[in-house]
Structure formats: C-alpha cells, structure tokens
Design a protein around this motif. Structure first.
Motif, PDB file in Angstrom:
ATOM      1  N   CYS A  85       0.851  -1.191   0.000  1.00 15.15           N
ATOM      2  CA  CYS A  85       0.000   0.000   0.000  1.00 15.15           C
ATOM      3  C   CYS A  85       0.889   1.245   0.000  1.00 15.15           C
ATOM      4  CB  CYS A  85      -0.968  -0.006   1.173  1.00 15.15           C
ATOM      5  SG  CYS A  85      -0.203   0.206   2.775  1.00 15.15           S
ATOM      6  N   VAL A  86       0.279   2.387  -0.278  1.00 18.23           N
ATOM      7  CA  VAL A  86       1.023   3.643  -0.370  1.00 18.23           C
ATOM      8  C   VAL A  86       1.774   3.927   0.926  1.00 18.23           C
ATOM      9  CG1 VAL A  86       0.753   6.156  -0.530  1.00 18.23           C
ATOM     10  CG2 VAL A  86      -0.385   4.677  -2.178  1.00 18.23           C
ATOM     11  N   CYS A  87       1.120   3.669   2.069  1.00 17.85           N
ATOM     12  CA  CYS A  87       1.775   3.994   3.342  1.00 17.85           C
ATOM     13  C   CYS A  87       3.065   3.186   3.543  1.00 17.85           C
ATOM     14  CB  CYS A  87       0.825   3.829   4.515  1.00 17.85           C
ATOM     15  SG  CYS A  87      -0.059   2.281   4.549  1.00 17.85           S
ATOM     16  N   GLU A  88       3.123   1.971   3.002  1.00 16.87           N
ATOM     17  CA  GLU A  88       4.360   1.201   3.086  1.00 16.87           C
ATOM     18  C   GLU A  88       5.436   1.832   2.208  1.00 16.87           C
ATOM     19  OE1 GLU A  88       2.881  -3.270   4.080  1.00 16.87           O
ATOM     20  OE2 GLU A  88       2.413  -2.506   2.081  1.00 16.87           O
ATOM     21  N   PHE A  89       5.049   2.268   1.017  1.00 17.34           N
ATOM     22  CA  PHE A  89       6.011   2.945   0.145  1.00 17.34           C
ATOM     23  C   PHE A  89       6.504   4.251   0.771  1.00 17.34           C
ATOM     24  CE2 PHE A  89       4.049   0.702  -3.741  1.00 17.34           C
ATOM     25  CZ  PHE A  89       5.072  -0.232  -3.782  1.00 17.34           C
ATOM     26  N   VAL A  90       5.626   4.958   1.480  1.00 18.82           N
ATOM     27  CA  VAL A  90       6.039   6.196   2.167  1.00 18.82           C
ATOM     28  C   VAL A  90       7.178   5.888   3.134  1.00 18.82           C
ATOM     29  CG1 VAL A  90       5.312   7.910   3.887  1.00 18.82           C
ATOM     30  CG2 VAL A  90       3.857   7.439   1.898  1.00 18.82           C
ATOM     31  N   GLU A  91       7.036   4.805   3.899  1.00 16.37           N
ATOM     32  CA  GLU A  91       8.071   4.422   4.869  1.00 16.37           C
ATOM     33  C   GLU A  91       9.336   3.926   4.169  1.00 16.37           C
ATOM     34  OE1 GLU A  91       8.198   4.925   8.099  1.00 16.37           O
ATOM     35  OE2 GLU A  91       6.208   5.808   8.061  1.00 16.37           O
ATOM     36  N   ILE A  92       9.173   3.140   3.122  1.00 10.88           N
ATOM     37  CA  ILE A  92      10.331   2.590   2.411  1.00 10.88           C
ATOM     38  C   ILE A  92      11.170   3.704   1.798  1.00 10.88           C
ATOM     39  CG2 ILE A  92      11.009   1.302   0.331  1.00 10.88           C
ATOM     40  CD1 ILE A  92       8.678  -0.658   1.018  1.00 10.88           C
ATOM     41  N   PHE A  93      10.503   4.652   1.133  1.00  9.10           N
ATOM     42  CA  PHE A  93      11.230   5.692   0.402  1.00  9.10           C
ATOM     43  C   PHE A  93      11.452   6.972   1.207  1.00  9.10           C
ATOM     44  CE2 PHE A  93       9.211   3.074  -2.936  1.00  9.10           C
ATOM     45  CZ  PHE A  93      10.366   2.632  -3.546  1.00  9.10           C
ATOM     46  N   LYS A  94      10.893   7.003   2.429  1.00 13.11           N
ATOM     47  CA  LYS A  94      11.048   8.185   3.302  1.00 13.11           C
ATOM     48  C   LYS A  94      10.678   9.464   2.552  1.00 13.11           C
ATOM     49  CE  LYS A  94      12.629   5.767   6.743  1.00 13.11           C
ATOM     50  NZ  LYS A  94      11.579   5.048   7.415  1.00 13.11           N
ATOM     51  N   THR A  95       9.482   9.423   1.955  1.00  9.03           N
ATOM     52  CA  THR A  95       8.987  10.574   1.202  1.00  9.03           C
ATOM     53  C   THR A  95       7.517  10.782   1.536  1.00  9.03           C
ATOM     54  OG1 THR A  95       8.984  11.593  -0.982  1.00  9.03           O
ATOM     55  CG2 THR A  95       8.389   9.263  -0.886  1.00  9.03           C
ATOM     56  N   SER A  96       6.947  11.833   1.025  1.00 10.19           N
ATOM     57  CA  SER A  96       5.564  12.177   1.380  1.00 10.19           C
ATOM     58  C   SER A  96       4.552  11.265   0.695  1.00 10.19           C
ATOM     59  CB  SER A  96       5.281  13.629   1.001  1.00 10.19           C
ATOM     60  OG  SER A  96       5.218  13.760  -0.406  1.00 10.19           O
ATOM     61  N   GLN A  97       3.391  11.173   1.297  1.00  9.07           N
ATOM     62  CA  GLN A  97       2.305  10.381   0.727  1.00  9.07           C
ATOM     63  C   GLN A  97       1.886  10.915  -0.648  1.00  9.07           C
ATOM     64  OE1 GLN A  97      -1.266  11.458   0.672  1.00  9.07           O
ATOM     65  NE2 GLN A  97      -1.628   9.630  -0.555  1.00  9.07           N
ATOM     66  N   PRO A  98       1.755  12.253  -0.817  1.00  3.66           N
ATOM     67  CA  PRO A  98       1.394  12.743  -2.157  1.00  3.66           C
ATOM     68  C   PRO A  98       2.430  12.379  -3.226  1.00  3.66           C
ATOM     69  CG  PRO A  98       0.974  14.438  -0.525  1.00  3.66           C
ATOM     70  CD  PRO A  98       1.727  13.337   0.173  1.00  3.66           C
ATOM     71  N   ALA A  99       3.708  12.418  -2.876  1.00  9.03           N
ATOM     72  CA  ALA A  99       4.757  12.067  -3.846  1.00  9.03           C
ATOM     73  C   ALA A  99       4.652  10.594  -4.232  1.00  9.03           C
ATOM     74  CB  ALA A  99       6.136  12.372  -3.278  1.00  9.03           C
ATOM     75  N   VAL A 100       4.452   9.730  -3.250  1.00 15.18           N
ATOM     76  CA  VAL A 100       4.316   8.299  -3.521  1.00 15.18           C
ATOM     77  C   VAL A 100       3.060   8.036  -4.348  1.00 15.18           C
ATOM     78  CG1 VAL A 100       3.851   6.053  -2.440  1.00 15.18           C
ATOM     79  CG2 VAL A 100       5.654   7.518  -1.525  1.00 15.18           C
ATOM     80  N   SER A 101       1.969   8.702  -3.991  1.00 14.25           N
ATOM     81  CA  SER A 101       0.721   8.519  -4.730  1.00 14.25           C
ATOM     82  C   SER A 101       0.875   8.912  -6.197  1.00 14.25           C
ATOM     83  CB  SER A 101      -0.406   9.325  -4.084  1.00 14.25           C
ATOM     84  OG  SER A 101      -0.743   8.765  -2.829  1.00 14.25           O
ATOM     85  N   GLN A 102       1.650   9.951  -6.467  1.00 17.87           N
ATOM     86  CA  GLN A 102       1.907  10.372  -7.854  1.00 17.87           C
ATOM     87  C   GLN A 102       2.641   9.272  -8.628  1.00 17.87           C
ATOM     88  OE1 GLN A 102      -0.129  12.822  -8.915  1.00 17.87           O
ATOM     89  NE2 GLN A 102       1.585  13.700 -10.001  1.00 17.87           N
ATOM     90  N   HIS A 103       3.660   8.692  -8.001  1.00 15.55           N
ATOM     91  CA  HIS A 103       4.404   7.598  -8.646  1.00 15.55           C
ATOM     92  C   HIS A 103       3.471   6.427  -8.948  1.00 15.55           C
ATOM     93  CE1 HIS A 103       8.446   9.183  -8.481  1.00 15.55           C
ATOM     94  NE2 HIS A 103       8.380   9.370  -7.171  1.00 15.55           N
ATOM     95  N   VAL A 104       2.671   6.037  -7.948  1.00 17.29           N
ATOM     96  CA  VAL A 104       1.769   4.900  -8.105  1.00 17.29           C
ATOM     97  C   VAL A 104       0.724   5.209  -9.188  1.00 17.29           C
ATOM     98  CG1 VAL A 104       0.011   3.500  -6.953  1.00 17.29           C
ATOM     99  CG2 VAL A 104       2.134   4.031  -5.764  1.00 17.29           C
ATOM    100  N   ARG A 105       0.217   6.429  -9.210  1.00 17.61           N
ATOM    101  CA  ARG A 105      -0.783   6.814 -10.210  1.00 17.61           C
ATOM    102  C   ARG A 105      -0.218   6.674 -11.626  1.00 17.61           C
ATOM    103  NH1 ARG A 105      -1.509  10.628 -13.459  1.00 17.61           N
ATOM    104  NH2 ARG A 105       0.016  12.030 -12.544  1.00 17.61           N
ATOM    105  N   LYS A 106       1.029   7.109 -11.812  1.00 24.82           N
ATOM    106  CA  LYS A 106       1.654   6.999 -13.134  1.00 24.82           C
ATOM    107  C   LYS A 106       1.791   5.535 -13.554  1.00 24.82           C
ATOM    108  CE  LYS A 106       4.095  11.378 -12.938  1.00 24.82           C
ATOM    109  NZ  LYS A 106       5.386  12.061 -12.904  1.00 24.82           N
ATOM    110  N   LEU A 107       2.188   4.681 -12.620  1.00 24.02           N
ATOM    111  CA  LEU A 107       2.308   3.255 -12.914  1.00 24.02           C
ATOM    112  C   LEU A 107       0.939   2.642 -13.221  1.00 24.02           C
ATOM    113  CD1 LEU A 107       4.894   2.295 -10.159  1.00 24.02           C
ATOM    114  CD2 LEU A 107       5.315   2.408 -12.638  1.00 24.02           C
ATOM    115  N   LYS A 108      -0.062   3.079 -12.477  1.00 23.02           N
ATOM    116  CA  LYS A 108      -1.421   2.580 -12.684  1.00 23.02           C
ATOM    117  C   LYS A 108      -1.970   3.065 -14.022  1.00 23.02           C
ATOM    118  CE  LYS A 108      -5.923   2.576 -10.596  1.00 23.02           C
ATOM    119  NZ  LYS A 108      -6.777   3.686 -10.347  1.00 23.02           N
ATOM    120  N   ASP A 109      -1.772   4.343 -14.335  1.00 20.66           N
ATOM    121  CA  ASP A 109      -2.260   4.900 -15.603  1.00 20.66           C
ATOM    122  C   ASP A 109      -1.635   4.187 -16.808  1.00 20.66           C
ATOM    123  OD1 ASP A 109      -3.816   6.666 -14.179  1.00 20.66           O
ATOM    124  OD2 ASP A 109      -2.589   8.439 -14.620  1.00 20.66           O
ATOM    125  N   ALA A 110      -0.405   3.724 -16.652  1.00 18.38           N
ATOM    126  CA  ALA A 110       0.275   3.000 -17.739  1.00 18.38           C
ATOM    127  C   ALA A 110      -0.170   1.537 -17.803  1.00 18.38           C
ATOM    128  CB  ALA A 110       1.789   3.074 -17.547  1.00 18.38           C
TER     129      ALA A 110
END
Length: 116
Positions: free
Chosen positions: A38-63
């Motif tokens: 889930c996004v919250c796990e990626f937030v912890e893994i990458f030590k970045t904000s939830q909006p930034a992680v959500s943007q990455h995931v959205r791009k992967l999902k859109d593709a």
C-alpha cells in the motif's frame, strides 16, 4: 505492421521505459513483483511524502503496469500481470536486485501493514 502502427508502438514502449527510468518507480515495480503493498508502506520505504508516492503509483497505474484492490480501508497495489507490457517488464525485473529486504525492514520496525 504498418509504419504508423509501428511508430505508435515504439512511442508507447518508449513511454514505459521513461516511466521505469525513475529509480523510485523502478524499485516499486520490483517490490510489487513479489509482494503487494500500500502507499503507506512505500512512504516508509522511500522516506517521502504520501502525495509524492501517490503520484508515482498513479503513473504506474495509468500506464497499466499496476492495479489496485480495495481491502477494507486499504488500497493495495500489485503488479498487473495482465498488462500488454508485462512480459517486457518481467524481462527487466530479472536483471534487478531483490528488494525484499525493504519490506523485511518495515516488519522489523513494526511498520508493515497488515491489511487483513
């Protein structure tokens, strides 16, 4: 295959490679190769904000590379093995180092989400 269709396909594959040219997104895809997350796990893994992680995931999902599934209050992401680009991504993933240690670290810190 017509020249126009061939050009369109090259363009689409080029866009997939551009998308995966980002270190964070490439790592996300490698993690999702073995584990849903889930996004919250990626937030912890990458030590970045939830909006930034959500943007990455959205791009992967859109593709079409990633799909989402709702489990209660959680949205869980997984690799889309039905994607027309899955075989291309799968070939790429074979050349990347395993990222399971990242989720193991989360577990050890008590930050791995249990979505059951």
């Amino acid at each position: 295959m017509s020249e126009t269709k061939s050009t369109v396909e090259i363009e689409r594959i080029s866009n997939i490679f551009k998308l995966l040219g980002d270190k964070t997104r490439l790592t996300m895809i490698k993690i999702l190769d073995n584990h849903d997350a889930c996004v919250c796990e990626f937030v912890e893994i990458f030590k970045t904000s939830q909006p930034a992680v959500s943007q990455h995931v959205r791009k992967l999902k859109d593709a079409g590379l990633v799909r989402e599934t709702r489990r209660g209050q959680w949205i869980i992401y997984s690799l889309n093995k039905d994607s027309e680009y899955f075989s291309l991504v799968q070939d790429l993933l074979q050349h990347l180092p395993n990222q399971d240690f990242r989720l193991k670290e989360l577990e050890e810190q008590g930050l791995r989400i249990s979505c059951e």
